[in-house]
Design a protein around this motif. Structure first.
Motif: not given
Length: 291
Positions: A136-141, A217-222
């Motif tokens: 679940m790392v770097d996911t919305r969950w 989170l790693r992705t800025r879009d999240l």
């Protein structure tokens, strides 16, 4: 009924104290609002209290809403609040219903284990390893599942459900209702004040959350809005919003952009509170622990 002088003095003193306390509490927010609407050059120079905007302008807000990161953060935060609060209410109501029924086996040991988590936890590193192993790392969950239920809110809702007369549940069962029907069509409609309080608690928690997003989170879009706000306030990253502004004016407008970003990030949750305020005290009192 006539009141004594002592009672009048107490009421007057109490009113004055509460008014002063309200002003002290409210003024920091007013300061930020006034500063965001004032002339940037004046804000940089002014010291002390300010009571009205000087050189009224919307330039800082225009630059804030032109920033794509803030718009994306806004949309992400709204999504996290809606999905997260819905999941929270569902999980908390299911758990509270099961633990509030008299004929449930092992409910006391289960309740003990839930309360135990309020005082002891595995810590940040084991939690991160668990979330990572679950993929679940770097996911919305990662922002929704680990916070799906609060033990404190579960206790409040469980106590509220226990106040519902057992005769209503028995009547529903005689009419052929199962547990899900009893919960969603009998218990929850009778517990709307405490449900409204849970929506407020969970909604504010999701709106203000930033630490889990920073860790997972790693992705800025999240990124949620609060993480974008943290970058602007702590790392002073206002350069992308001051493109085209002269060098001498970048620092002043950067300060008002910070104030404007705080207002933009705070105002929606403040506007939600008045609609739930009438349920707040009643819901807390109904769900209070009685012993």
């Amino acid at each position: 009924m006539s009141r004594s002088w002592g009672e009048r003095i107490f009421d007057t003193s109490n009113s004055i104290f509460l008014i002063l306390l309200s002003l002290v509490t409210l003024y920091p927010f007013l300061f930020v609002l006034i500063a965001s609407l004032s002339d940037p050059a004046w804000i940089v120079q002014v010291r002390g209290l300010i009571w009205y905007p000087k050189g009224f302008n919307w330039e800082a807000y225009i630059m804030v809403f032109k920033n794509p990161s803030i718009i994306t953060g806004y949309l992400n935060t709204i999504l996290y609040v809606i999905l997260g609060t819905s999941l929270n209410i569902l999980m908390t109501s299911l758990g509270a219903y099961a633990l509030s029924r008299q004929d449930v086996m092992w409910k006391n040991p289960v309740m003990f284990m839930i309360v135990f988590t309020m005082f002891f936890s595995g810590g940040l590193i084991p939690t991160y390893l668990l979330i990572n192993d679950l993929g679940m790392v770097d996911t919305r969950w990662a922002l929704l599942i680990p916070t799906a239920m609060s033990a404190y809110n579960l206790i409040i809702m469980r106590t509220s459900f226990q106040a519902v007369p057992v005769s209503l549940e028995e009547s529903a069962k005689l009419d052929g209702a199962n547990d899900f029907t009893i919960l969603f069509r009998v218990i929850l409609p009778l517990s709307m004040p405490v449900v409204a309080v849970m929506v407020l608690f969970y909604g504010v928690s999701h709106w203000n959350a930033w630490f889990n997003a920073l860790i997972y989170l790693r992705t800025r879009d999240l990124y949620p809005l609060q993480l974008i706000l943290r970058e602007i306030l702590i790392t002073n990253s206002t350069e992308s919003m001051t493109t085209g502004v002269g060098g001498a004016d970048k620092m002043p407008i950067g300060e008002t952009i910070k104030y404007a970003t705080i207002i933009v990030a705070t105002a929606p949750i403040l506007l939600l509170y008045p609609f739930l305020q009438k349920y707040f005290v009643k819901g807390i009192m109904i769900g209070a622990i009685k012993g």
